[in-house]
Design a protein around this motif. Structure first.
Motif, short mmCIF file in Angstrom:
data_model
loop_
_atom_site.label_atom_id
_atom_site.label_comp_id
_atom_site.label_asym_id
_atom_site.label_seq_id
_atom_site.Cartn_x
_atom_site.Cartn_y
_atom_site.Cartn_z
N LEU A 191 3.66 5.98 -5.47
CA LEU A 191 3.55 6.11 -6.93
C LEU A 191 2.48 7.13 -7.31
O LEU A 191 2.70 7.96 -8.21
CB LEU A 191 3.25 4.75 -7.57
CG LEU A 191 4.40 3.75 -7.61
CD1 LEU A 191 3.91 2.39 -8.09
CD2 LEU A 191 5.51 4.27 -8.50
N GLY A 192 1.34 7.10 -6.64
CA GLY A 192 0.30 8.09 -6.90
C GLY A 192 0.76 9.50 -6.57
O GLY A 192 0.49 10.45 -7.32
N GLU A 200 0.82 -1.22 0.00
CA GLU A 200 0.00 0.00 0.00
C GLU A 200 0.85 1.26 0.00
O GLU A 200 0.50 2.26 -0.65
CB GLU A 200 -1.00 0.03 1.16
CG GLU A 200 -0.41 0.23 2.53
CD GLU A 200 0.00 -1.04 3.24
OE1 GLU A 200 0.36 -0.93 4.42
OE2 GLU A 200 -0.04 -2.13 2.65
N THR A 259 3.87 1.60 -1.34
CA THR A 259 4.43 1.75 -2.69
C THR A 259 3.41 2.35 -3.64
O THR A 259 3.72 3.27 -4.42
CB THR A 259 4.91 0.38 -3.22
OG1 THR A 259 5.89 -0.13 -2.33
CG2 THR A 259 5.50 0.51 -4.61
N LEU A 260 2.17 1.86 -3.60
CA LEU A 260 1.12 2.38 -4.47
C LEU A 260 0.82 3.85 -4.16
O LEU A 260 0.64 4.66 -5.08
CB LEU A 260 -0.15 1.54 -4.33
CG LEU A 260 -0.05 0.12 -4.89
CD1 LEU A 260 -1.24 -0.72 -4.42
CD2 LEU A 260 0.06 0.13 -6.40
N LEU A 303 -4.25 4.61 -8.25
CA LEU A 303 -3.19 4.13 -7.35
C LEU A 303 -3.55 4.36 -5.89
O LEU A 303 -3.31 3.50 -5.03
CB LEU A 303 -1.85 4.79 -7.70
CG LEU A 303 -1.24 4.37 -9.03
CD1 LEU A 303 -0.12 5.32 -9.45
CD2 LEU A 303 -0.71 2.95 -8.93
N LEU A 327 -4.91 8.11 -13.16
CA LEU A 327 -3.93 7.11 -12.73
C LEU A 327 -3.61 7.27 -11.25
O LEU A 327 -3.59 6.29 -10.50
CB LEU A 327 -2.67 7.23 -13.58
CG LEU A 327 -1.47 6.37 -13.15
CD1 LEU A 327 -1.80 4.88 -13.27
CD2 LEU A 327 -0.24 6.72 -13.96
N ALA A 328 -3.33 8.50 -10.83
CA ALA A 328 -3.00 8.74 -9.42
C ALA A 328 -4.15 8.32 -8.51
O ALA A 328 -3.93 7.65 -7.49
CB ALA A 328 -2.66 10.22 -9.20
N LEU A 338 -6.17 1.73 -5.00
CA LEU A 338 -5.54 0.43 -4.80
C LEU A 338 -4.78 0.37 -3.48
O LEU A 338 -4.80 -0.65 -2.79
CB LEU A 338 -4.58 0.10 -5.95
CG LEU A 338 -5.21 -0.42 -7.23
CD1 LEU A 338 -4.16 -0.54 -8.33
CD2 LEU A 338 -5.87 -1.77 -6.98
N SER A 339 -4.13 1.46 -3.13
CA SER A 339 -3.39 1.48 -1.85
C SER A 339 -4.38 1.32 -0.68
O SER A 339 -4.07 0.67 0.31
CB SER A 339 -2.56 2.75 -1.69
OG SER A 339 -3.35 3.87 -1.40
#
Length: 134
Positions: free
Chosen positions: A8-9, A2, A4-5, A126, A122-123, A129-130
């Motif tokens: 990335l966002g 979580e 990492t995601l 992410l 996309l962000a 998903l996190s």
């Protein structure tokens, strides 16, 4: 996973903010194509001030917009790394994490271009998903 995601966002916001600032400062991509219009903007005054001109105001707005994106990404990345428990337990911080990208998606769709809109989608994905992996 979580963290990492989430990072990335956040990096999407930081990259877009830095890129927007670079375009503002070091390119002509955000200038009007019409040189006469650009000349008029550079001498035009803003209603709030007799000393400033419209061109400086536009560049300042672009740069403050860039700064906001960088700070948003940096703030949440810092939270994810240094205080993940606080981020997980705070309703208001989680609301901001999802509301800000949603607003940027709307603004990009309504007023800007598809590239930033798609990056904000996309962000947000992410970030979602996190949250699922928490």
């Amino acid at each position: 996973m979580e963290t990492t995601l989430l990072i990335l966002g956040c990096s999407v916001f930081v990259i877009l903010g830095v890129g927007h600032a670079a375009l503002t400062l070091f390119s002509t991509k955000l200038e009007p194509h019409d040189p006469n219009l650009l000349a008029q903007i550079k001498i035009g005054k803003v209603g709030l001030s007799q000393t400033g001109n419209l061109w400086n105001a536009i560049r300042g707005f672009h740069l403050s917009h860039s700064l906001g994106m960088v700070l948003f990404g940096w703030f949440y990345a810092t939270l994810a790394l240094e205080s993940p428990g606080l981020l997980q337990s705070s309703v208001s911080l989680n609301l901001g994490l999802f509301l800000v990208p949603a607003l940027y998606i709307y603004l990009a769709h309504r007023f800007w271009f598809s590239v930033p809109r798609n990056c904000f989608v996309l962000a947000l994905g992410l970030f979602a998903l996190s949250a699922v992996f928490r």
